[in-house]
Design a protein around this motif. Structure first.
Motif, mmCIF file in Angstrom:
data_model
loop_
_atom_site.group_PDB
_atom_site.id
_atom_site.type_symbol
_atom_site.label_atom_id
_atom_site.label_comp_id
_atom_site.label_asym_id
_atom_site.label_seq_id
_atom_site.Cartn_x
_atom_site.Cartn_y
_atom_site.Cartn_z
ATOM 1 N N SER B 2 0.844 -1.200 0.000
ATOM 2 C CA SER B 2 0.000 0.000 0.000
ATOM 3 C C SER B 2 0.877 1.247 0.000
ATOM 4 O O SER B 2 2.003 1.218 0.459
ATOM 5 C CB SER B 2 -0.890 0.010 1.235
ATOM 6 N N ALA B 3 0.339 2.335 -0.509
ATOM 7 C CA ALA B 3 1.121 3.561 -0.573
ATOM 8 C C ALA B 3 1.389 4.070 0.836
ATOM 9 O O ALA B 3 0.526 3.995 1.700
ATOM 10 C CB ALA B 3 0.360 4.612 -1.369
ATOM 11 N N PRO B 4 2.635 4.541 1.089
ATOM 12 C CA PRO B 4 2.934 5.067 2.411
ATOM 13 C C PRO B 4 2.026 6.264 2.738
ATOM 14 O O PRO B 4 1.656 7.026 1.849
ATOM 15 C CB PRO B 4 4.396 5.507 2.317
ATOM 16 N N THR B 5 1.686 6.395 3.979
ATOM 17 C CA THR B 5 0.878 7.543 4.386
ATOM 18 C C THR B 5 1.796 8.739 4.581
ATOM 19 O O THR B 5 2.295 8.994 5.654
ATOM 20 C CB THR B 5 0.175 7.249 5.711
ATOM 21 N N LEU B 6 2.047 9.449 3.495
ATOM 22 C CA LEU B 6 3.063 10.490 3.539
ATOM 23 C C LEU B 6 2.465 11.841 3.826
ATOM 24 O O LEU B 6 2.817 12.504 4.777
ATOM 25 C CB LEU B 6 3.781 10.568 2.197
ATOM 26 N N GLY B 7 1.527 12.225 2.976
ATOM 27 C CA GLY B 7 0.953 13.548 3.103
ATOM 28 C C GLY B 7 1.969 14.644 2.877
ATOM 29 O O GLY B 7 2.035 15.226 1.800
ATOM 30 N N TYR B 8 2.802 14.856 3.868
ATOM 31 C CA TYR B 8 3.595 16.084 3.875
ATOM 32 C C TYR B 8 5.057 15.927 3.475
ATOM 33 O O TYR B 8 5.809 16.861 3.549
ATOM 34 C CB TYR B 8 3.471 16.770 5.227
ATOM 35 N N ALA B 9 5.517 14.723 3.104
ATOM 36 C CA ALA B 9 6.893 14.636 2.599
ATOM 37 C C ALA B 9 6.881 15.056 1.131
ATOM 38 O O ALA B 9 6.129 14.506 0.338
ATOM 39 C CB ALA B 9 7.429 13.220 2.746
ATOM 40 N N PRO B 10 7.696 16.062 0.768
ATOM 41 C CA PRO B 10 7.677 16.512 -0.621
ATOM 42 C C PRO B 10 8.082 15.397 -1.571
ATOM 43 O O PRO B 10 8.961 14.598 -1.264
ATOM 44 C CB PRO B 10 8.719 17.637 -0.642
ATOM 45 N N VAL B 309 7.621 6.917 9.051
ATOM 46 C CA VAL B 309 7.883 5.849 8.078
ATOM 47 C C VAL B 309 7.055 4.655 8.524
ATOM 48 O O VAL B 309 7.243 4.151 9.633
ATOM 49 C CB VAL B 309 9.371 5.452 8.049
ATOM 50 N N PRO B 310 6.139 4.183 7.685
ATOM 51 C CA PRO B 310 5.280 3.082 8.111
ATOM 52 C C PRO B 310 6.035 1.751 8.185
ATOM 53 O O PRO B 310 6.966 1.516 7.406
ATOM 54 C CB PRO B 310 4.207 3.008 7.015
ATOM 55 N N GLU B 311 5.627 0.926 9.092
ATOM 56 C CA GLU B 311 6.217 -0.405 9.287
ATOM 57 C C GLU B 311 6.284 -1.157 7.958
ATOM 58 O O GLU B 311 5.352 -1.105 7.158
ATOM 59 C CB GLU B 311 5.346 -1.174 10.289
ATOM 60 N N GLY B 312 7.403 -1.827 7.734
ATOM 61 C CA GLY B 312 7.523 -2.666 6.543
ATOM 62 C C GLY B 312 7.944 -1.917 5.288
ATOM 63 O O GLY B 312 8.168 -2.532 4.255
ATOM 64 N N HIS B 313 8.053 -0.576 5.382
ATOM 65 C CA HIS B 313 8.417 0.187 4.192
ATOM 66 C C HIS B 313 9.912 0.373 4.075
ATOM 67 O O HIS B 313 10.612 0.548 5.052
ATOM 68 C CB HIS B 313 7.712 1.547 4.200
ATOM 69 N N LYS B 314 10.359 0.355 2.836
ATOM 70 C CA LYS B 314 11.766 0.596 2.536
ATOM 71 C C LYS B 314 12.070 2.081 2.669
ATOM 72 O O LYS B 314 11.238 2.922 2.342
ATOM 73 C CB LYS B 314 12.044 0.175 1.097
ATOM 74 N N ILE B 315 13.268 2.401 3.146
ATOM 75 C CA ILE B 315 13.757 3.771 3.066
ATOM 76 C C ILE B 315 15.092 3.743 2.336
ATOM 77 O O ILE B 315 15.816 2.740 2.367
ATOM 78 C CB ILE B 315 13.946 4.416 4.450
ATOM 79 N N LEU B 316 15.399 4.862 1.686
ATOM 80 C CA LEU B 316 16.661 4.984 0.960
ATOM 81 C C LEU B 316 17.514 6.036 1.655
ATOM 82 O O LEU B 316 17.058 7.153 1.898
ATOM 83 C CB LEU B 316 16.347 5.389 -0.494
ATOM 84 N N MET B 317 18.741 5.649 2.002
ATOM 85 C CA MET B 317 19.664 6.589 2.648
ATOM 86 C C MET B 317 20.714 7.020 1.631
ATOM 87 O O MET B 317 21.466 6.178 1.131
ATOM 88 C CB MET B 317 20.353 5.919 3.836
ATOM 89 N N PHE B 318 20.748 8.317 1.347
ATOM 90 C CA PHE B 318 21.753 8.832 0.410
ATOM 91 C C PHE B 318 23.029 9.188 1.179
ATOM 92 O O PHE B 318 23.197 10.312 1.650
ATOM 93 C CB PHE B 318 21.208 10.062 -0.316
ATOM 94 N N LEU B 319 23.933 8.203 1.293
ATOM 95 C CA LEU B 319 25.171 8.440 2.041
ATOM 96 C C LEU B 319 25.969 9.572 1.398
ATOM 97 O O LEU B 319 26.532 10.429 2.078
ATOM 98 C CB LEU B 319 26.037 7.181 2.074
ATOM 99 N N GLY B 320 26.013 9.559 0.076
ATOM 100 C CA GLY B 320 26.785 10.570 -0.651
ATOM 101 C C GLY B 320 26.244 11.966 -0.403
ATOM 102 O O GLY B 320 27.018 12.919 -0.239
ATOM 103 N N ALA B 321 24.930 12.088 -0.329
ATOM 104 C CA ALA B 321 24.332 13.403 -0.081
ATOM 105 C C ALA B 321 24.622 13.853 1.350
ATOM 106 O O ALA B 321 24.918 15.021 1.601
ATOM 107 C CB ALA B 321 22.829 13.345 -0.325
#
Ligand code: HEM
Ligand code: FES
Lengths: 330, 406
Positions: B2-10, B309-321
């Motif tokens: 299911s789509a993450p419940t983001l709302g306010y993350a650009p 961040v909802p349970e079970g969702h992937k996150i991406l960490m930009f180490l370089g950034a």
């Protein structure tokens, strides 16, 4: 590298400000003569990670340092739990914890270090004597989590002197509690049974128990048996965060490391940057050669032999033994 | 999912794994950092962090952001991994504990002391060979002749694998690091050889194949002691072969490129190479971030940067950034500067998964840079460099350099 700006002038130290100090947030009686302490970071940061079998150095306000096994939950990154037995002959150390330590007090912590790590196995036999239950508690939680087959034999003088019986109650049949005044000495041979390839024995307790275990487990392969001797020893030679002198051998300069700064910070303030990373004594990046003096090691990296060698230290957390000065190869 | 419940993350719709971004990720990194502490990546419908504070916080929070569901885009909870998961990189405590403990000891600075003199001598010999036919000026491709040649000369020997087939190491690593990204043309191109490379790599991890005195043999000895299980040993050896070659090659390319394009930093380095080599390498790892990204999976609903961040969702960490975030590194974050203290960068990660081979990489770099400082007065680009595209790694295909000998 004289042209390097010291770390503190760049104003980016926030994420490592509090290494080495913890606040006592809870003191609780766990059994006759046993106090449980909950420690948290004073500014609410994560405490350094640990695994079952680990202990910390607890540096008490009276200057004594003692080692205590962590017996809390590693999934709670923000607090440690230790349990302190009052030693009959103790003046500082455990007596201080029982008589004088109050909730809200600050204590120094070193480590965690682990000389008693839980290795993977399908089956575990745990043997605890008295306060030796402490390192085994998180091991048991882990064995349970992994679905391993396990049993605990827990001995003590009297039932009321044995800590954490409530917590262990939930494991039912797997746990055998045998106070000496009710059931006599532990029957180790019966508990251990025949040697098994898939089994590891973990035992912690006073010397006589471990001697008895060594005899009872003589027919087991030595790699199957792992023990930690519970020694009641207050150390007053190491620890408290006093200021001390430090000489940078390459420039010949001598600086003072203040009570509330790390060696890394003091050296950086003198214009010498030492590459670092975790600033918790875990990653090994800041390793520095010690030319003269006895370091008070607070890292999680060096084992006892390494410490004995005394030729290197981790300046992000370690200091000098009080009264000594250090000469570093910097 | 299911789509993450983001709302306010650009939301940002640029694909971080498209060729254009892989060739130059800096503009997107800037855009991501500026957008907010947490951004929604439209192309994959996941949340991402590009600021230092959130990247570091996610890296150290192993309880909340797990690795065992994969550190790439694929979610091992629902998708089958293409190879048996790593016992380190793709494991959580408690499973992670024993393999990590064993490897950390074998690769500790103390343990590496015995290799130091040999590696310094090897680096000198290599530099000597590369410079052999020149009197004043030598032109080389620094990727093949130094950045690849040196690790391939010392590292496989240190692990203890046989000579034969070592040419498979770089392609294996390249495919592995591609596979952490989406199944794009880079992954597809690698798939035809993936099985064969995986088989070769696994075959090098067997006890009877490994030399009796290398890291590999030490891993097996740990199994003899009962510190790990016997069936874990080959996979731990595999971790060295997967994570220890490409990364270092690109780290070395990064520092050579940085020094060649910043002559004033090279001069500064040459004034005191013994003291500056380690800083130069770590500053290059910060500046270039050979490992650009890793993923995690939330183990519960986690609040970070004011978002959940909802349970079970992937996150991406930009180490370089994160390594170029001016909130952490100051206004000159984009500059390669030996006057900076790069301590605390996340180029090797942070927390319980922090690169267990970092001291190996640093020692290789120190040896090579020290040998170069001795023989090379200055160096400069001889032709435009060429990028090699990889979903995880920031790397060079070719770095033509002109070396002026001392
Ligand atoms: C410049 C060179 C290198 C870079 C930039 C690098 C980067 C990284 C990063 C960012 C991680 C963290 C992964 C995560 O948090 O999920 C990592 C982990 C790891 N690295 Fe490296 N690495 C380098 C060299 C090496 C070398 C030389 C070795 C082997 C000798 C190695 C072996 C590993 C292993 C086994 C892990 C997994 C550790 C764990 O999960 O506990 N790396 N590396
Ligand atoms: S910085 Fe990691 S051990 Fe000191």
């Amino acid at each position: 590298m004289s042209n390097v700006a010291p770390i503190h002038q760049r104003g980016h130290v926030a994420e490592q400000a509090s290494a080495g100090t913890a606040r006592v947030t809870e003191i609780r009686r766990e059994a006759d003569g046993v106090m449980g302490l909950v420690l948290t970071d004073p500014v609410g940061d994560r405490l350094p990670d640990w695994a079952p079998g680990a202990h910390i150095d607890l540096v008490l306000p009276d200057g004594t340092t003692r080692q205590y096994s962590l017996c809390g939950d590693r999934w709670d990154a923000h607090s440690y739990r230790v349990a302190v037995l009052r030693e009959p002959s103790s003046r500082g150390g455990s007596a201080f914890v029982h008589d004088s330590l109050r909730e809200g007090d600050l204590v120094g912590i070193g480590g965690p270090r682990n000389n008693f790590a839980l290795v993977p196995a399908a089956r575990y036999l745990f043997v605890a004597g008295g306060i030796g239950i402490t390192p085994l508690l998180p091991m048991i939680a882990q064995a349970e989590l992994l679905g391993a087959d396990w049993n605990l034999l827990y001995g003590g003088r009297t039932r009321t002197s044995m800590a954490f019986l409530d917590e262990l109650g939930r494991y039912g049949e797997r746990v055998r509690v045998e106070p000496q005044d009710e059931s006599g000495l532990l029957d180790l041979p019966a508990f251990l049974g025949e040697p098994r390839e898939d089994t590891r024995i973990y035992a912690c307790g006073p010397a006589p128990l471990l001697d008895a275990l060594a005899t009872a487990a003589a027919c087991w392969p030595s790699s199957s048996v792992r023990t930690e001797r519970f020694v009641a020893r207050d150390r007053s030679d190491g620890g408290s965060d006093t200021s001390f002198e430090l000489t940078l051998a390459r420039s010949g300069r001598t600086i003072v490391v203040g009570r509330s700064e790390t060696v890394l910070e003091a050296v950086a303030a003198a214009g010498v940057d030492v590459l670092s990373s975790c600033r918790q004594g875990t990653c090994g990046t800041c390793e520095t050669t010690v030319l003269v003096g006895r370091p008070d090691h607070r890292d999680s990296i060096l084992d006892d032999d390494d410490r004995q060698a005394g030729d290197c230290m981790f300046p992000c957390v370690s200091r000098a033994v009080p009264g000594d000065r250090l000469v570093l190869d910097l | 999912m299911s789509a993450p419940t983001l709302g306010y993350a650009p939301t940002i719709d640029v694909d971080p794994f498209c060729d254009e971004v892989l060739a130059d990720p800096i503009p997107l990194q800037r855009q991501l950092r500026a957008a907010g502490p947490v951004v929604h990546l439209g192309s994959y419908d996941i949340l991402a962090f590009a600021r230092y504070e959130q990247v570091r916080a996610a890296l150290v929070d192993w309880q909340g952001f797990q690795s065992a569901a994969g550190v790439g885009l694929a979610n091992f909870r629902t998708e089958q991994p293409w190879r048996p998961p790593s016992l380190l990189l793709e494991a959580d405590p408690p499973h992670h504990d024993a393999p990590r403990r064993v490897l950390q000891k074998i690769l500790s600075p103390r343990a590496l002391r015995t290799l130091r003199d040999d590696w310094f001598a090897d680096a000198e010999a290599l530099v000597e060979k590369v410079l052999a036919d020149g009197t004043h000026i030598v032109e080389i491709d620094a990727v093949t002749e130094l950045a690849e040649a040196f690790p391939l000369r010392v590292f496989p020997d240190a692990v203890g694998i046989p000579q034969q087939g070592r040419e498979n190491l770089l392609p294996y690593g390249d495919h592995l690091f591609n596979s952490f990204g989406p199944r794009n043309h880079l992954v597809e191109a690698g798939e035809s050889r993936a099985g064969e490379l995986q088989e070769w790599t696994s075959a090098q991890c067997r006890r009877d194949v490994l030399a009796p005195d290398g890291f590999g043999a030490e891993i097996w000895a740990a199994a003899d002691r009962g510190d790990i299980l016997f069936d874990q040993a080959p996979l731990i050896v595999r971790s060295l072969l997967s994570a220890g070659v490409d990364t270092t090659v690109h780290g070395l390319s990064a520092v050579l490129h940085a020094l060649a394009t910043h002559p004033e930093q090279w001069s500064r380095f040459r004034e005191a190479p013994a003291a500056a080599a380690r800083v130069a390498f770590d500053e290059a790892v910060r500046w270039e971030s050979p490992v650009q990204v890793f993923f995690r999976t939330a183990t519960r609903d986690i609040e970070i940067g004011g978002r959940t961040v909802p349970e079970g969702h992937k996150i991406l960490m930009f180490l370089g950034a994160a390594n170029r975030d001016d909130r952490r590194w100051g206004a000159d974050a984009d500059r390669f500067d030996l006057g900076r203290d790069p301590s605390g960068h996340v180029g090797f990660g942070m927390g319980i998964h922090q690169c267990v081979g970092q001291h190996v990489a640093r020692l290789e770099a120190e040896a090579l840079l020290t040998a170069l400082a001795r023989r090379v007065e200055h160096l400069e680009p001889a032709a435009p460099p060429r990028r090699h595209l990889n979903n995880t790694l920031r790397s060079w295909d070719s770095l033509p350099l002109r070396l002026h000998l001392a």
